[in-house]
Design an enzyme around this catalytic site. Structure first.
Site, PDB file in Angstrom:
ATOM      1  N   GLY A  10       0.819  -1.203   0.000  1.00  0.00           N
ATOM      2  CA  GLY A  10       0.000   0.000   0.000  1.00  0.00           C
ATOM      3  C   GLY A  10       0.856   1.257   0.000  1.00  0.00           C
ATOM      4  CD  GLN A  11      -1.813   6.031  -1.543  1.00  0.00           C
ATOM      5  OE1 GLN A  11      -1.428   7.085  -2.043  1.00  0.00           O
ATOM      6  NE2 GLN A  11      -3.026   5.882  -1.064  1.00  0.00           N
ATOM      7  CG  LEU A  12       1.567   4.053   6.176  1.00  0.00           C
ATOM      8  CD1 LEU A  12       2.407   5.320   6.244  1.00  0.00           C
ATOM      9  CD2 LEU A  12       0.484   4.054   7.248  1.00  0.00           C
ATOM     10  CB  ALA A  61      -7.243  -0.656   5.907  1.00  0.00           C
ATOM     11  CE1 TYR A  62     -13.492  -4.521   0.661  1.00  0.00           C
ATOM     12  CE2 TYR A  62     -13.994  -2.205   1.073  1.00  0.00           C
ATOM     13  CZ  TYR A  62     -14.218  -3.374   0.378  1.00  0.00           C
ATOM     14  OH  TYR A  62     -15.172  -3.406  -0.620  1.00  0.00           O
ATOM     15  CG  ASP A 103     -10.835  11.578   7.219  1.00  0.00           C
ATOM     16  OD1 ASP A 103     -10.424  10.497   6.757  1.00  0.00           O
ATOM     17  OD2 ASP A 103     -11.314  12.474   6.504  1.00  0.00           O
ATOM     18  CE1 TYR A 126     -11.542   2.377   5.070  1.00  0.00           C
ATOM     19  CE2 TYR A 126     -12.208   4.686   5.262  1.00  0.00           C
ATOM     20  CZ  TYR A 126     -11.229   3.707   5.306  1.00  0.00           C
ATOM     21  OH  TYR A 126      -9.932   4.054   5.589  1.00  0.00           O
TER      22      TYR A 126
END
Length: 282
Positions: A10-12, A61-62, A103, A126
């Site tokens: 993923g990005q992170l 995560a989804y 958030d 979500y």
């Protein structure tokens, strides 16, 4: 120190890999969805036990927000039940846990930056699944650190910044929502903040907020991308009502970052500065 990172692709997770591989004092394991299938909750703890990590950074995560409306069970299994399994493992094995949340646990009705103790009330599947994950983590392993973030982008993966560049390259005109307010998060900044927390002498469990500083709309974000990249496409600001999506989005989700800065001394760069850095690499 052994560190295990979920969501390796993923990005992170990708940004964490880039940073942590430079730390010779750490033995790091990066697990993708094949190596750690979060939808198969019965085997999660057995897989984690193979690595005996001192710290788990749970970045997986989804995240398909609209798709989750039609896949609530899968979103719940990955974001809630898998997080519960990870927290249980950490409690049983005295493993530190940093988990990333969102958030979208908020309803968007605030008009002031959201502190960690602000009322939560998700308005989509979500957000509900992520909130249940938070509750499960704090129930089983209250010493955990949960970091809520927003509008994540990176040179890795698919995200708003890349989409805007593509659309503004392909089209003469685009429309972008101007009545959803928050702040973007450069995943590289968040990854560095997480590593700084891991290296901190003081471990203070609880919920924290992290996004880049500043307050903007998605339209403002797109306009900055256009300016920095020197693109010519015209951007039209539109209200959310003109761009309906299966999942509702919070109208206002600007996060207050004072707690994480005060507790760990991590840097929180301005959103524009981070965008320019990211686009300089892309």
């Amino acid at each position: 120190m052994k560190i295990l990172v979920t969501g390796a692709n993923g990005q992170l997770g990708s940004e964490l890999h880039d940073i942590l591989q430079k730390h010779s004092d750490k033995e790091c394991f990066f697990l993708d969805r094949k190596q750690l299938p979060l939808d198969q909750t019965a085997i999660i703890q057995d897989i984690l036990a193979m690595y005996h990590p001192d710290v788990i950074i749970h970045a997986a995560a989804y995240t398909a927000v609209d798709k989750a409306e039609n896949e609530p069970d899968l979103a719940d299994r990955i974001n809630h039940l898998a997080s519960e399994e990870i927290a249980q493992y950490c409690r049983l094995n005295e493993t530190k846990l940093i988990a990333v949340s969102t958030d979208y646990v908020f309803d968007g009705n605030s008009d002031t930056p959201l502190k960690e103790d602000a009322p939560v009330a998700p308005i989509n599947v979500y957000g509900e699944s992520k909130l249940k994950g938070e509750h499960a983590i704090m129930k089983w392993h209250p010493e955990s650190i949960i970091i809520r973030t927003s509008w994540v982008y990176s040179t890795y993966g698919n995200n708003f910044v890349k989409t805007m560049i593509r659309l503004m390259t392909e089209r003469d005109e685009i429309s972008v929502i101007n009545d959803q307010i928050g702040s973007p998060t450069y995943a590289k900044d968040l990854a560095q903040a997480i590593v700084d927390i891991v290296d901190s002498e003081d471990w203070v469990g609880g919920i924290y907020h992290y996004s880049n500083e500043g307050e903007i709309s998605w339209y403002d974000f797109a306009a900055a991308i256009k300016e920095v990249k020197g693109l010519a496409s015209m951007i039209h600001p539109i209200p959310t009502a003109q761009y309906p999506t299966p999942a509702k989005r919070p109208r206002y989700s600007l996060l207050d970052k004072s707690k994480i800065h005060r507790t760990f001394g991590v840097e929180v760069p301005d959103w524009r500065e981070s965008l320019e850095k990211m686009l300089g690499i892309l």
